[in-house]
Design an enzyme around this catalytic site. Structure first.
Site, PDB file in Angstrom:
ATOM      1  CG  ASN A   1      68.683 -24.653 -12.314  1.00 44.74           C
ATOM      2  OD1 ASN A   1      67.712 -23.907 -12.223  1.00 44.74           O
ATOM      3  ND2 ASN A   1      69.148 -25.353 -11.283  1.00 44.74           N
TER       4      ASN A   1
ATOM      5  CE  LYS B   1      71.782 -23.137  -9.283  1.00 45.64           C
ATOM      6  NZ  LYS B   1      72.688 -23.659  -8.283  1.00 45.64           N
TER       7      LYS B   1
ATOM      8  CG  HIS C   1      68.691 -28.646  -8.398  1.00 46.89           C
ATOM      9  ND1 HIS C   1      69.339 -28.090  -7.328  1.00 46.89           N
ATOM     10  CD2 HIS C   1      69.457 -28.358  -9.489  1.00 46.89           C
ATOM     11  CE1 HIS C   1      70.440 -27.475  -7.758  1.00 46.89           C
ATOM     12  NE2 HIS C   1      70.533 -27.621  -9.062  1.00 46.89           N
TER      13      HIS C   1
ATOM     14  CD  GLU D   1      70.508 -24.975  -5.661  1.00 49.44           C
ATOM     15  OE1 GLU D   1      69.595 -24.461  -6.315  1.00 49.44           O
ATOM     16  OE2 GLU D   1      71.722 -24.833  -5.954  1.00 49.44           O
TER      17      GLU D   1
ATOM     18  CD  GLU E   1      72.977 -30.546 -11.208  1.00 50.75           C
ATOM     19  OE1 GLU E   1      73.452 -29.642 -11.887  1.00 50.75           O
ATOM     20  OE2 GLU E   1      71.992 -30.386 -10.470  1.00 50.75           O
TER      21      GLU E   1
ATOM     22  N   GLY F   1      77.750 -24.697  -7.596  1.00 50.71           N
ATOM     23  CA  GLY F   1      77.900 -23.309  -7.172  1.00 50.71           C
ATOM     24  C   GLY F   1      79.140 -23.051  -6.318  1.00 50.71           C
TER      25      GLY F   1
ATOM     26  CB  SER G   1      81.653 -25.527 -10.810  1.00 44.12           C
ATOM     27  OG  SER G   1      81.129 -25.146  -9.545  1.00 44.12           O
TER      28      SER G   1
HETATM   29  C1  PEP Z   1      72.990 -26.341 -10.857  1.00 44.85           C
HETATM   30  O1  PEP Z   1      72.366 -25.492 -10.271  1.00 44.85           O
HETATM   31  O2  PEP Z   1      72.387 -27.349 -11.270  1.00 44.85           O
HETATM   32  C2  PEP Z   1      74.432 -26.165 -11.071  1.00 44.85           C
HETATM   33  C3  PEP Z   1      75.095 -27.140 -11.635  1.00 44.85           C
HETATM   34  O3  PEP Z   1      74.978 -24.970 -10.664  1.00 44.85           O
HETATM   35  P1  PEP Z   1      76.465 -24.426 -10.984  1.00 44.85           P
HETATM   36  O4  PEP Z   1      76.725 -24.628 -12.455  1.00 44.85           O
HETATM   37  O5  PEP Z   1      76.447 -22.993 -10.604  1.00 44.85           O
HETATM   38  O6  PEP Z   1      77.425 -25.240 -10.162  1.00 44.85           O
END
Ligand code: PEP
Length: 255
Positions: free
Chosen positions: A10, A12, A95, A97, A167, A173, A212
Site C-alpha cells: 500500500n 498511501k 483502511h 487511515e 491491521e 507505521g 510494520s
Molecule cells: C499499512 O499502511 O497498511 C501498513 C501496514 O503500513 P506499515 O507497513 O508502514 O505499518
C-alpha cells in the site's frame, strides 16, 4: 488447507511517474518466475493505469479506496467500475487511515465493500483495533463489529471473493509489529467468526497481517497458521525492502 501467500504493498499518498515505473519493474525483476506466492501493489489513483501496464500480469494492481456509489453527482469520487476498467483486480476498503481521517464508519466501509463486489473487484477489508481498545481488552469485539457490519450488508457468500487484512492501528507505521502470536490470535478469531456463518468460506478467505511488516519479521508472521500474507505500507516503497519481504514469502511458500 494451505493457501497461497499474498504480499501487498500500500503506497498511501506516495508516488510519481518515475517511482511507479522503477518500483514496479524492479520488484518484478526480483520475483521468482513460478508465482509461488502472489504480489499486489496499491498506488494512488493517478498511477494505476501506468502500474497496470508495467505489471503486465506479473503482479496485481489495486486501488486504495473506492466510492460506495456506482455513478452520479459525487464530485471527487472514483467508482469501482472505473477502477475495474483500468485493469485493477483489488481494492482496499476500511483502511484505518480512511476510518480515522475521513471518518468512514463500519457501515460506510460495508457499502464500499458491496460496490467493489458489484463490479467484480476483490475487496481487501481492513480491520483492527487502536492501542486504547487493545488495552481495554475489546480487540475482539471491535474487529467483530468491523467484519459483521460487512457480512450484514453483503452476506457471507460475498467473502468467497474477498480478502481480510488485520491491521492493529498501533502497529501501522509505528515500527511496532504485533508479535506473531498476537497476530495469529486475532486471525484465528476472525476465521472463527466467518466459520460461524460458513465453514468453506472461512477456510478460503485469505487473512493478511499488516503493521510494520519488514524483511526481518515477515517469515515468522507468514509461518503462522492463519496468516496468509501481509499488507505492507512503509516497506513497500523501496524495491529492496519490499523484495526482502517477498523473499521471506517465497521461503515460507516453498517449505
Ligand atoms: C499499512 O499502511 O497498511 C501498513 C501496514 O503500513 P506499515 O507497513 O508502514 O505499518
Amino acid at each position: 488447507m494451505s493457501r497461497k501467500l499474498l504480499v501487498a504493498g500500500n503506497w498511501k499518498l506516495n508516488g510519481s511517474v518515475t517511482m511507479t515505473n522503477d518500483l514496479i519493474s524492479q520488484v518484478i525483476s526480483g520475483l521468482p518466475t513460478d508465482k509461488v506466492f502472489d504480489v499486489a501493489v496499491f498506488p494512488p489513483f493517478p498511477y494505476i493505469a501506468q502500474a497496470v501496464a508495467i505489471a503486465s500480469r506479473s503482479l496485481s494492481v489495486g486501488a486504495q479506496t473506492v466510492s460506495e456509489y456506482d455513478q452520479g453527482a459525487y464530485t471527487g469520487e472514483v467508482s469501482a467500475t472505473m477502477i475495474k476498467e483500468l485493469g485493477c483486480d483489488l481494492v482496499l476498503v476500511g483502511h484505518s487511515e480512511r476510518r480515522e481521517y475521513y471518518h468512514e464508519s463500519n457501515e460506510d466501509v460495508a457499502k464500499k465493500f458491496a460496490a467493489a463486489i458489484r463490479s467484480g473487484l476483490v475487496p481487501v477489508l481492513c480491520c483492527g483495533e487502536t492501542l486504547e481498545q487493545r488495552e481495554a481488552g475489546v480487540t475482539e469485539s471491535v474487529v467483530a463489529d468491523q467484519v459483521n457490519a460487512v457480512i450484514e450488508e453483503v452476506g457471507i457468500g460475498a467473502f468467497e471473493h474477498a480478502i481480510i487484512a488485520y491491521e492493529p492501528v498501533w502497529a501501522i507505521g509505528t515500527g511496532k509489529t504485533a508479535t506473531s502470536q498476537q497476530a495469529q490470535e486475532v486471525h484465528e478469531f476472525i476465521r472463527g467468526l466467518l466459520r460461524e456463518k460458513n465453514e468453506t468460506i472461512a477456510n478460503l478467505v485469505p487473512l493478511l497481517y499488516g503493521g510494520s511488516v519488514k524483511g526481518s519479521n515477515a517469515e515468522e508472521l507468514f509461518s503462522m497458521q492463519d496468516i496468509d500474507g501481509g499488507l505492507i505500507g512503509g516497506a513497500s516503497l523501496t524495491p529492496d525492502d519490499f523484495l526482502a519481504i517477498c523473499k521471506q514469502a517465497e521461503k515460507v511458500s516453498r517449505k
